[in-house]
Every structure is written in C-alpha cells, then in structure tokens.
Motif scaffolding. Structure first.
Motif, PDB file in Angstrom:
ATOM      1  N   SER A 201       0.877  -1.178   0.000  1.00  0.00           N
ATOM      2  CA  SER A 201       0.000   0.000   0.000  1.00  0.00           C
ATOM      3  C   SER A 201       0.909   1.221   0.000  1.00  0.00           C
ATOM      4  CB  SER A 201      -0.916  -0.006   1.230  1.00  0.00           C
ATOM      5  OG  SER A 201      -1.815  -1.090   1.181  1.00  0.00           O
ATOM      6  N   TRP A 202       1.070   1.858  -1.147  1.00  0.00           N
ATOM      7  CA  TRP A 202       1.996   2.972  -1.314  1.00  0.00           C
ATOM      8  C   TRP A 202       1.351   4.267  -0.856  1.00  0.00           C
ATOM      9  CZ3 TRP A 202       6.886   1.820  -2.572  1.00  0.00           C
ATOM     10  CH2 TRP A 202       7.134   0.585  -3.170  1.00  0.00           C
ATOM     11  N   ARG A 203       2.161   5.132  -0.282  1.00  0.00           N
ATOM     12  CA  ARG A 203       1.680   6.427   0.179  1.00  0.00           C
ATOM     13  C   ARG A 203       2.153   7.514  -0.786  1.00  0.00           C
ATOM     14  NH1 ARG A 203      -0.318   8.001   4.950  1.00  0.00           N
ATOM     15  NH2 ARG A 203       0.303   6.010   5.888  1.00  0.00           N
ATOM     16  N   MET A 204       1.222   8.353  -1.214  1.00  0.00           N
ATOM     17  CA  MET A 204       1.581   9.505  -2.038  1.00  0.00           C
ATOM     18  C   MET A 204       2.391  10.486  -1.175  1.00  0.00           C
ATOM     19  SD  MET A 204      -0.087   8.974  -5.021  1.00  0.00           S
ATOM     20  CE  MET A 204      -0.513  10.547  -5.794  1.00  0.00           C
ATOM     21  N   THR A 205       3.490  11.004  -1.707  1.00  0.00           N
ATOM     22  CA  THR A 205       4.325  11.914  -0.934  1.00  0.00           C
ATOM     23  C   THR A 205       4.076  13.364  -1.340  1.00  0.00           C
ATOM     24  OG1 THR A 205       6.202  11.974  -2.460  1.00  0.00           O
ATOM     25  CG2 THR A 205       6.094  10.119  -0.915  1.00  0.00           C
ATOM     26  N   GLU A 206       4.722  14.264  -0.610  1.00  0.00           N
ATOM     27  CA  GLU A 206       4.672  15.692  -0.941  1.00  0.00           C
ATOM     28  C   GLU A 206       5.579  16.006  -2.122  1.00  0.00           C
ATOM     29  OE1 GLU A 206       3.045  18.171   0.765  1.00  0.00           O
ATOM     30  OE2 GLU A 206       2.393  17.191   2.621  1.00  0.00           O
ATOM     31  N   ALA A 207       6.435  15.059  -2.498  1.00  0.00           N
ATOM     32  CA  ALA A 207       7.367  15.278  -3.610  1.00  0.00           C
ATOM     33  C   ALA A 207       6.653  14.968  -4.918  1.00  0.00           C
ATOM     34  CB  ALA A 207       8.609  14.401  -3.442  1.00  0.00           C
ATOM     35  N   TRP A 208       5.831  15.918  -5.323  1.00  0.00           N
ATOM     36  CA  TRP A 208       5.157  15.716  -6.604  1.00  0.00           C
ATOM     37  C   TRP A 208       4.813  17.049  -7.234  1.00  0.00           C
ATOM     38  CZ3 TRP A 208      -0.413  14.621  -7.986  1.00  0.00           C
ATOM     39  CH2 TRP A 208      -1.312  15.364  -7.222  1.00  0.00           C
ATOM     40  N   ASP A 209       4.748  17.023  -8.540  1.00  0.00           N
ATOM     41  CA  ASP A 209       4.382  18.193  -9.333  1.00  0.00           C
ATOM     42  C   ASP A 209       3.810  17.670 -10.641  1.00  0.00           C
ATOM     43  OD1 ASP A 209       6.606  17.325 -10.781  1.00  0.00           O
ATOM     44  OD2 ASP A 209       7.931  18.895  -9.989  1.00  0.00           O
ATOM     45  N   ARG A 210       3.806  18.519 -11.658  1.00  0.00           N
ATOM     46  CA  ARG A 210       3.226  18.090 -12.936  1.00  0.00           C
ATOM     47  C   ARG A 210       4.109  17.066 -13.659  1.00  0.00           C
ATOM     48  NH1 ARG A 210      -0.523  20.216 -15.929  1.00  0.00           N
ATOM     49  NH2 ARG A 210       0.891  20.192 -17.729  1.00  0.00           N
ATOM     50  N   MET A 211       5.362  16.935 -13.265  1.00  0.00           N
ATOM     51  CA  MET A 211       6.227  15.929 -13.888  1.00  0.00           C
ATOM     52  C   MET A 211       5.965  14.532 -13.347  1.00  0.00           C
ATOM     53  SD  MET A 211      10.081  17.319 -14.576  1.00  0.00           S
ATOM     54  CE  MET A 211      10.531  15.738 -15.270  1.00  0.00           C
ATOM     55  N   GLY A 212       5.705  14.421 -12.056  1.00  0.00           N
ATOM     56  CA  GLY A 212       5.496  13.106 -11.482  1.00  0.00           C
ATOM     57  C   GLY A 212       5.345  13.171  -9.974  1.00  0.00           C
ATOM     58  N   VAL A 213       5.103  12.003  -9.377  1.00  0.00           N
ATOM     59  CA  VAL A 213       4.938  11.914  -7.926  1.00  0.00           C
ATOM     60  C   VAL A 213       5.748  10.734  -7.416  1.00  0.00           C
ATOM     61  CG1 VAL A 213       2.795  10.580  -8.218  1.00  0.00           C
ATOM     62  CG2 VAL A 213       3.308  11.644  -6.017  1.00  0.00           C
ATOM     63  N   ARG A 214       6.535  10.963  -6.366  1.00  0.00           N
ATOM     64  CA  ARG A 214       7.284   9.901  -5.706  1.00  0.00           C
ATOM     65  C   ARG A 214       6.394   9.227  -4.675  1.00  0.00           C
ATOM     66  NH1 ARG A 214      13.059  10.127  -5.772  1.00  0.00           N
ATOM     67  NH2 ARG A 214      13.206   9.683  -3.548  1.00  0.00           N
ATOM     68  N   LEU A 215       6.561   7.918  -4.547  1.00  0.00           N
ATOM     69  CA  LEU A 215       5.758   7.128  -3.638  1.00  0.00           C
ATOM     70  C   LEU A 215       6.593   6.692  -2.451  1.00  0.00           C
ATOM     71  CD1 LEU A 215       3.982   4.874  -6.284  1.00  0.00           C
ATOM     72  CD2 LEU A 215       3.174   7.040  -5.333  1.00  0.00           C
ATOM     73  N   SER A 216       5.957   6.579  -1.304  1.00  0.00           N
ATOM     74  CA  SER A 216       6.639   6.161  -0.077  1.00  0.00           C
ATOM     75  C   SER A 216       6.248   4.732   0.262  1.00  0.00           C
ATOM     76  CB  SER A 216       6.266   7.089   1.079  1.00  0.00           C
ATOM     77  OG  SER A 216       6.840   6.643   2.290  1.00  0.00           O
ATOM     78  N   GLY A 217       7.270   3.902   0.494  1.00  0.00           N
ATOM     79  CA  GLY A 217       7.056   2.506   0.820  1.00  0.00           C
ATOM     80  C   GLY A 217       8.392   1.792   0.867  1.00  0.00           C
TER      81      GLY A 217
END
Length: 325
Positions: A201-217
């Motif tokens: 179950s991946w968590r959406m992180t604050e590291a995201w913009d229109r290019m992409g989003v990093r996942l936490s796990g």
C-alpha cells in the motif's frame, strides 16, 4: 450576446497555470506533451460552457486561486476535485457553473477531495501559445504560463451562462487501486521486488508536481546495473531510480530516460489517479496487456457517453433560452 471581460489575479498558488489539450507528436523533438493533469475534468469544464473540449482553461492546484472581475461579465465552469467555490460571497462546491460580473470575486480553494480542478471561461482566453498550444510546460514556463498575482486575464467573445451544475461522474473520484501492466523493464527487478511492488500500500508523498509523484514505501531496488540506454517515456510510467523509490510520471514528464520502468499505469486510470493527495494510499493491480486493451476501450466508451450527456444538457439549455420570451 458576446463582449469582452477582464479578470485580475489576486492570488494564485503553485502550479496554477493555463492548459489546453497539449502538444502531442513532438516528443521526438524533446518536447513534452503537457496539457491537463485530469483530462476528463478539463474537457467537462469546457463542454459545459459550449466551448471546444480542448479550449484553454485554468488548471488550479491545491494552492488555490482568487480572481476579481474588473470589467464585463463572463460565464465560468469549475470541474475536477471536490474544491470549494466562493462566488460573490456565495458558497458552493465545484462541478458548477455560473456568471462572474464586474466587481465580483471568485475564490477556489481545496475541499474534501482531489488535487486539481479546472476553471473554464465562456469565451476566448487570450494567452500566449508555444508550438501551436497554450498548454504550460511547468519547468520552462512556455505556453500560456503560470498565473501570478497582479496579472490581468483578458477574455474575448465573452458569453454569459446560466447557473447550474456540471455532472460529476463516479469515475472522477480518486481511486484506492489503479491498474498497471508490468514493464517495459520488469526484467531488471527480482521476483521479490515485483511482489513487493504489487502487494504494498503505497503512500503519495509531498514530492510531486506536474512531472510526477514519488511514492513512499519499501525500496524496490533494481537488481541489475543501471546501464540501460535512454529511451522514450510515456505518461504513467513507474520509474525506479537507484534508491529504489518508484515515481509515477505525469503530464510534464521528460521525453526520454535511462532508469528502468517496473510498470506502467493504464492511461485510462491516470485522470483519477492524479486526484489523490499527499499521504493518500494507493495500490497497484497488475493486468495482462489483453485486459488493459479491454479496460481502455471500455473507459473510452464511458468517457464518450459522459461528454455526450453534458453536450445534450448544453443544447437543451440553449434551446430553452431561444424559446423563452
């Protein structure tokens, strides 16, 4: 009757920009397609006003937007996440349409769900274009551009619209599970890493913009040397760097890259996926390519029926105006 209108930007949060449907076919020249993060909501906001579905509109992030009408009057529609709208002191939800008149203020701020919404205007939003498109590429700023406080937005051929709602389909809501196909570089990952990717179950992180989003796990570090040649990248690719952190690439993704892609999110799932917020949880479900094709065709037919439903409402409203005394 049409005229002109002018809007003053009082406040614009990060990533608030002008978008149209983007500039496809130029990736071979190193130019990202860009365009709206949520393409279904973007088109819905335009269609509800009788605009072409790819007309320039304003993409609003969680940072919000505040405008004041300086002159004229202009119909508007808001569609996308469940944002809160304050129009001339009246509170309402998004997925709505009304008319903004001189002296009135329109405020759009985050509500209960969603990360992006679209403010379409009943007229011709006069903005810059680049390579035949008004879509803003976030890193370069090319296109219509990011909105900034103090900026004046001019609208030609401005039209007045009646108040009403824009239908919010169930499939616009952010999902808890999105579908992927493995690869194209799943061979770079061990069987254990693939299992971890699909079971976590991946968590959406604050590291995201229109290019992409990093996942936490948990890390899913590639098991092979990262020496693959750069190759074209598609929207929805799940790219994994040497630190084992997966990143889902989005509207402004780079055109080529050399990190392995463990999987690719089905394009028909991306519009809802981008409405997830930081700290939201998402899982990935693998489907075979044949299943992906069937899902894509079903989603395209569903989106077409949804758009046609909005178009019928617009036609009915126009006919009602013509028949009224």
């Amino acid at each position: 009757m049409t005229g002109s209108a002018a809007l003053s930007v009082i406040f614009a949060g990060p990533h608030v920009s002008v978008q149209d449907s983007g500039r496809p076919g130029l990736m071979r020249f190193g130019v990202p397609q860009s365009g709206p993060m949520d393409r279904i909501a973007f088109a819905a906001s335009n269609i509800a006003l009788g605009n072409p579905p790819d007309a320039p509109a304003i993409e609003v992030s969680l940072g919000g937007l505040k405008l004041q009408c300086l002159s004229g009057e202009i119909g508007f529609a808001v569609a996308g996440g469940g944002f809160r709208i304050d129009h001339a002191g009246r509170q309402r939800g998004s997925w709505t349409m009304a008319t903004l008149r001189a002296g009135e203020v329109l405020v759009i701020r985050p509500g209960q769900w969603g990360s992006w919404c679209y403010l379409a205007l009943a007229g011709d939003l006069l903005t810059r274009s680049w390579l035949g498109s008004h879509a803003t590429h976030a890193l370069s700023g090319f296109g219509g551009g990011r909105l900034q406080a103090g900026q004046i937005l001019n609208i030609g051929e401005a039209r007045v619209t009646a108040e009403g709602d824009v239908p919010c389909p169930v499939f616009a809501r952010p999902p808890r599970c999105v579908h992927v196909t493995l690869g194209p570089q799943d061979r770079f990952f061990s069987a254990g890493a693939l299992e971890t990717f699909l079971s976590t179950s991946w968590r959406m992180t604050e590291a995201w913009d229109r290019m992409g989003v990093r996942l936490s796990g948990p890390p899913i570090t590639p098991s092979a040397a990262l020496d693959m040649p750069s190759e074209p990248i598609t929207r929805g690719a799940v790219q994994v760097a040497g630190d084992g952190v997966p990143t889902v690439l989005l509207a402004d993704h780079q055109t080529t890259g050399g990190y392995p892609k463990i999987a690719t999110v089905l394009d028909c799932d991306l519009d809802a996926f981008v409405q997830l917020r930081p700290n939201d949880i998402v899982k990935f479900q693998c489907v075979a390519p044949e299943q992906a094709i069937l899902r894509a065709r079903a989603a395209a037919a569903r989106a077409a029926r949804y758009r046609q439903g909005i178009e019928r409402r617009v036609v009915a409203a126009m006919q009602g105006e013509m028949l009224s005394p």
